[in-house]
Design a protein around this motif. Sequence first.
Motif, PDB file in Angstrom:
ATOM      1  N   MET A 190       0.827  -1.207   0.000  1.00  0.00           N
ATOM      2  CA  MET A 190       0.000   0.000   0.000  1.00  0.00           C
ATOM      3  C   MET A 190       0.866   1.266   0.000  1.00  0.00           C
ATOM      4  SD  MET A 190      -2.967   1.321  -0.317  1.00  0.00           S
ATOM      5  CE  MET A 190      -4.122   0.018   0.024  1.00  0.00           C
ATOM      6  N   ASN A 191       1.953   1.281   0.767  1.00  0.00           N
ATOM      7  CA  ASN A 191       2.828   2.464   0.786  1.00  0.00           C
ATOM      8  C   ASN A 191       3.423   2.730  -0.589  1.00  0.00           C
ATOM      9  OD1 ASN A 191       2.309   2.999   3.470  1.00  0.00           O
ATOM     10  ND2 ASN A 191       4.147   1.959   4.206  1.00  0.00           N
ATOM     11  N   ASP A 192       3.779   1.680  -1.309  1.00  0.00           N
ATOM     12  CA  ASP A 192       4.315   1.839  -2.669  1.00  0.00           C
ATOM     13  C   ASP A 192       3.256   2.408  -3.608  1.00  0.00           C
ATOM     14  OD1 ASP A 192       6.753   0.737  -1.849  1.00  0.00           O
ATOM     15  OD2 ASP A 192       6.107  -1.290  -2.348  1.00  0.00           O
ATOM     16  N   PHE A 193       2.034   1.919  -3.465  1.00  0.00           N
ATOM     17  CA  PHE A 193       0.939   2.421  -4.301  1.00  0.00           C
ATOM     18  C   PHE A 193       0.656   3.886  -3.984  1.00  0.00           C
ATOM     19  CE2 PHE A 193      -3.783   2.680  -5.091  1.00  0.00           C
ATOM     20  CZ  PHE A 193      -3.681   2.754  -6.465  1.00  0.00           C
ATOM     21  N   MET A 194       0.634   4.229  -2.713  1.00  0.00           N
ATOM     22  CA  MET A 194       0.400   5.622  -2.319  1.00  0.00           C
ATOM     23  C   MET A 194       1.509   6.531  -2.850  1.00  0.00           C
ATOM     24  SD  MET A 194      -2.501   5.605  -0.900  1.00  0.00           S
ATOM     25  CE  MET A 194      -2.580   7.207  -0.140  1.00  0.00           C
ATOM     26  N   ALA A 195       2.751   6.068  -2.832  1.00  0.00           N
ATOM     27  CA  ALA A 195       3.867   6.852  -3.367  1.00  0.00           C
ATOM     28  C   ALA A 195       3.683   7.077  -4.870  1.00  0.00           C
ATOM     29  CB  ALA A 195       5.195   6.153  -3.078  1.00  0.00           C
ATOM     30  N   LYS A 196       3.184   6.066  -5.566  1.00  0.00           N
ATOM     31  CA  LYS A 196       2.926   6.198  -7.004  1.00  0.00           C
ATOM     32  C   LYS A 196       1.847   7.252  -7.252  1.00  0.00           C
ATOM     33  CE  LYS A 196       2.900   2.673  -9.964  1.00  0.00           C
ATOM     34  NZ  LYS A 196       2.481   1.516 -10.793  1.00  0.00           N
ATOM     35  N   LEU A 197       0.788   7.230  -6.454  1.00  0.00           N
ATOM     36  CA  LEU A 197      -0.283   8.216  -6.612  1.00  0.00           C
ATOM     37  C   LEU A 197       0.203   9.626  -6.275  1.00  0.00           C
ATOM     38  CD1 LEU A 197      -3.377   6.321  -5.180  1.00  0.00           C
ATOM     39  CD2 LEU A 197      -2.688   6.608  -7.577  1.00  0.00           C
ATOM     40  N   GLN A 198       1.054   9.747  -5.278  1.00  0.00           N
ATOM     41  CA  GLN A 198       1.618  11.061  -4.943  1.00  0.00           C
ATOM     42  C   GLN A 198       2.479  11.576  -6.084  1.00  0.00           C
ATOM     43  OE1 GLN A 198       3.457  10.269  -1.146  1.00  0.00           O
ATOM     44  NE2 GLN A 198       1.639  10.950  -0.028  1.00  0.00           N
ATOM     45  N   ARG A 199       3.230  10.704  -6.703  1.00  0.00           N
ATOM     46  CA  ARG A 199       4.048  11.089  -7.864  1.00  0.00           C
ATOM     47  C   ARG A 199       3.137  11.552  -9.005  1.00  0.00           C
ATOM     48  NH1 ARG A 199       7.179  13.351 -10.862  1.00  0.00           N
ATOM     49  NH2 ARG A 199       8.323  12.302 -12.501  1.00  0.00           N
ATOM     50  N   LEU A 240      -9.681   8.873  -2.721  1.00  0.00           N
ATOM     51  CA  LEU A 240      -9.225   7.486  -2.662  1.00  0.00           C
ATOM     52  C   LEU A 240      -9.986   6.824  -1.526  1.00  0.00           C
ATOM     53  CD1 LEU A 240      -7.130   5.506  -3.883  1.00  0.00           C
ATOM     54  CD2 LEU A 240      -5.603   6.178  -2.042  1.00  0.00           C
ATOM     55  N   MET A 241     -10.665   5.722  -1.830  1.00  0.00           N
ATOM     56  CA  MET A 241     -11.497   5.069  -0.822  1.00  0.00           C
ATOM     57  C   MET A 241     -11.315   3.560  -0.885  1.00  0.00           C
ATOM     58  SD  MET A 241     -14.874   7.445  -1.111  1.00  0.00           S
ATOM     59  CE  MET A 241     -15.311   7.332   0.605  1.00  0.00           C
ATOM     60  N   ARG A 242     -11.672   2.929   0.237  1.00  0.00           N
ATOM     61  CA  ARG A 242     -11.694   1.471   0.277  1.00  0.00           C
ATOM     62  C   ARG A 242     -12.835   1.037   1.177  1.00  0.00           C
ATOM     63  NH1 ARG A 242      -6.036   0.557   3.348  1.00  0.00           N
ATOM     64  NH2 ARG A 242      -6.482   1.840   5.147  1.00  0.00           N
ATOM     65  N   SER A 243     -13.211  -0.199   1.047  1.00  0.00           N
ATOM     66  CA  SER A 243     -14.295  -0.743   1.844  1.00  0.00           C
ATOM     67  C   SER A 243     -13.868  -0.820   3.311  1.00  0.00           C
ATOM     68  CB  SER A 243     -14.663  -2.136   1.327  1.00  0.00           C
ATOM     69  OG  SER A 243     -15.706  -2.669   2.091  1.00  0.00           O
ATOM     70  N   LYS A 286       2.947   7.318 -18.858  1.00  0.00           N
ATOM     71  CA  LYS A 286       2.770   5.933 -19.291  1.00  0.00           C
ATOM     72  C   LYS A 286       3.759   5.004 -18.591  1.00  0.00           C
ATOM     73  CE  LYS A 286       2.244   5.469 -23.757  1.00  0.00           C
ATOM     74  NZ  LYS A 286       2.175   5.683 -25.216  1.00  0.00           N
ATOM     75  N   GLN A 287       4.974   5.471 -18.369  1.00  0.00           N
ATOM     76  CA  GLN A 287       5.965   4.660 -17.653  1.00  0.00           C
ATOM     77  C   GLN A 287       5.564   4.485 -16.190  1.00  0.00           C
ATOM     78  OE1 GLN A 287       9.956   6.202 -17.706  1.00  0.00           O
ATOM     79  NE2 GLN A 287      10.787   4.465 -16.603  1.00  0.00           N
ATOM     80  N   LEU A 288       5.062   5.541 -15.567  1.00  0.00           N
ATOM     81  CA  LEU A 288       4.654   5.469 -14.166  1.00  0.00           C
ATOM     82  C   LEU A 288       3.581   4.405 -13.959  1.00  0.00           C
ATOM     83  CD1 LEU A 288       4.867   6.671 -11.280  1.00  0.00           C
ATOM     84  CD2 LEU A 288       3.092   8.312 -11.971  1.00  0.00           C
TER      85      LEU A 288
END
Length: 105
Positions: A15-24, A41-44, A80-82
């Motif tokens: 999740m931290n990696d995904f959040m870093a990608k979204l911040q980028r 950004l939401m989750r169940s 596209k690379q991100l």
Amino acid sequence: MVLAVFKYEVKPGRMNDFMAKLQRAASPDFNSPVMPRGIRLMRSTVPGPDTGPVYLMIEYDDMAAYGARTAYENANPAWKQLFAVTPDCPERLVSVELFTEMKAG
């Protein structure tokens, strides 16, 4: 108003990696002439915070704004690379849905 809903599965412990990608993705490096009006950004909540899909909801003024932003992303090599699908991606895009607002009355 148009709402684009991206449904992701995030790999356990990533999740931290995904959040870093979204911040980028939200950095000024990717500003375009047409930008979203809002992002959530939401989750169940049930069965637990670390289970199930994650939903990225992006709001645009209209279909023209969505189309302009999508064209920008598709033409941008760094974007596209991100979001390129690779074996080490923290996430997997499950689906994308577009919703348009309905006015009552």
